[in-house]
Design a protein around this motif. Structure first.
Motif, PDB file in Angstrom:
ATOM      1  N   ARG A  17       0.823  -1.211   0.000  1.00 28.45           N
ATOM      2  CA  ARG A  17       0.000   0.000   0.000  1.00 28.45           C
ATOM      3  C   ARG A  17       0.859   1.265   0.000  1.00 28.45           C
ATOM      4  NH1 ARG A  17      -5.744   0.039  -0.099  1.00 28.45           N
ATOM      5  NH2 ARG A  17      -6.397  -2.135  -0.018  1.00 28.45           N
ATOM      6  N   TRP A  38       1.745   1.869  -3.483  1.00 27.80           N
ATOM      7  CA  TRP A  38       0.559   2.347  -4.198  1.00 27.80           C
ATOM      8  C   TRP A  38       0.349   3.839  -3.970  1.00 27.80           C
ATOM      9  CZ3 TRP A  38      -1.083  -1.105  -7.553  1.00 27.80           C
ATOM     10  CH2 TRP A  38      -2.286  -0.901  -8.217  1.00 27.80           C
ATOM     11  N   GLY A  90      -0.045  -5.430  -9.107  1.00 24.93           N
ATOM     12  CA  GLY A  90      -1.271  -4.760  -8.703  1.00 24.93           C
ATOM     13  C   GLY A  90      -2.157  -4.427  -9.886  1.00 24.93           C
ATOM     14  N   THR A 140      -7.078   0.829 -11.687  1.00 22.91           N
ATOM     15  CA  THR A 140      -7.002   1.996 -10.809  1.00 22.91           C
ATOM     16  C   THR A 140      -6.749   3.260 -11.615  1.00 22.91           C
ATOM     17  OG1 THR A 140      -6.166   0.600  -9.011  1.00 22.91           O
ATOM     18  CG2 THR A 140      -5.871   2.966  -8.777  1.00 22.91           C
ATOM     19  N   VAL A 158      -7.417   1.080  -3.933  1.00 20.57           N
ATOM     20  CA  VAL A 158      -7.032   0.104  -4.948  1.00 20.57           C
ATOM     21  C   VAL A 158      -8.295  -0.360  -5.660  1.00 20.57           C
ATOM     22  CG1 VAL A 158      -5.984  -2.153  -5.380  1.00 20.57           C
ATOM     23  CG2 VAL A 158      -5.023  -0.638  -3.625  1.00 20.57           C
TER      24      VAL A 158
END
Length: 310
Positions: free
Chosen positions: A40, A43, A84, A89, A105
């Protein structure tokens, strides 16, 4: 029409490569393979760098760039095997709160498969009854949605008590027909480029019978074919990014899929026995290329589009 990259596009490509090499180098890649958990922090860093908001207008808090620039960015993501649901996204930025900033996400149903379902905050499409399936790529966990997929929704007879993932949204509308397909092709292009570089570097440094293996004609031919395959795919992907034509995008996906899969296979051959080991990264490129080839527009469907256009 000038298909050469502008100075700004070259700077964007170089900047993204520097960011990803620093934030998702080989150690981070291997850590992700071992944990199989979406980072995360990474991200959010991508969001802060404008990765997801790249095509949002500046007045909406985005970067204000276009599809050609997005292709360059996703090419770099494919080069380092960034994990991912990046494309979902990216396409959700502007319509799903928090997606542009990397705080959320987003994943989506794609051809009956859903990537990173358990890690996603928002799912585009109905995934009731989704079942986990074994993925050949350790960095792409998959779930299958029962029944055929029609117009972005999965029509099925879900078993009683089947889990339902929430919140769900309708499939996104991109500003380019098959835009997600083109971004997948860009990722494939980045992987093909990287495995070509890996093969050439290994051929230069690895010695056998007193000389570099790259001196042998068979290895030279493999590396040359990899380069040609990659550059042909690059021309197709870059060209389709400018025209945004669905048929050209289908052709680009065909060439990029072939380049990613075959270059990874040839890279394995150049590395010899070392290439088949878990410690080498070549197999990760091959496995991701196989998964991407089934995403969005498959080979059979792309060929049908090309044939119909002809």
């Amino acid at each position: 029409m000038d298909f050469r990259l502008t100075d700004d596009q070259k700077a964007l490509k170089a900047g993204v490569r520097e960011l990803l090499e620093g934030r998702f180098g080989r150690e981070a890649l291997r850590a992700a393979v071992d944990s199989q958990v979406l980072d995360r922090g990474l991200w959010r860093d991508l969001g802060a760098a404008g990765f997801f908001a790249l095509r949002l207008p500046e007045e909406a808090g985005g970067v204000g760039l276009g599809l050609p620039e997005a292709v360059l960015v996703f090419e770099e993501a494919g080069r380092v095997l960034l994990p991912g649901p990046l494309i979902a996204t990216h396409l959700a930025a502007g319509s799903v709160d928090g997606a542009a900033e990397g705080e959320v996400v987003v994943t989506a149903v794609d051809g009956g498969l859903v990537e990173w379902l358990e890690a996603a905050d928002v799912v585009l499409g109905d995934v009731t009854g989704a079942v986990a399936v074994r993925s050949v790529d350790p960095l792409t966990p998959l779930h299958r949605v029962p029944g055929p997929v029609v117009a972005g929704r999965s029509e099925r007879n879900a078993p009683a008590g089947a889990p339902s993932r929430v919140p769900t949204r309708p499939a996104l509308r991109d500003d380019c027909p098959h835009g997600a397909v083109l971004l997948t092709a860009a990722e494939q292009l980045g992987s093909a480029s990287r495995t070509t570089e890996m093969a050439v570097a290994y051929a230069r440094n690895r010695e056998q019978f007193g000389q570099a293996v790259g001196a042998f004609q068979a290895v030279k031919h493999l590396c040359a074919e990899m380069l040609v395959r990659t550059e042909v795919a690059r021309a197709a992907v870059y060209g389709a990014a400018v025209t945004a034509d669905p048929v050209e995008i289908a052709g680009a996906k065909l060439l990029a899929d072939e380049a990613a899969v075959q270059c990874a296979r040839d890279c394995l051959q150049v590395h010899g026995g070392m290439g088949f080991t878990w410690e080498a990264d070549v197999h990760l490129h091959l496995k991701r290329a196989w998964v991407r080839a089934e995403r969005g527009l498959t080979r059979a469907r792309a060929e049908e589009m090309e044939a119909a256009a002809l």
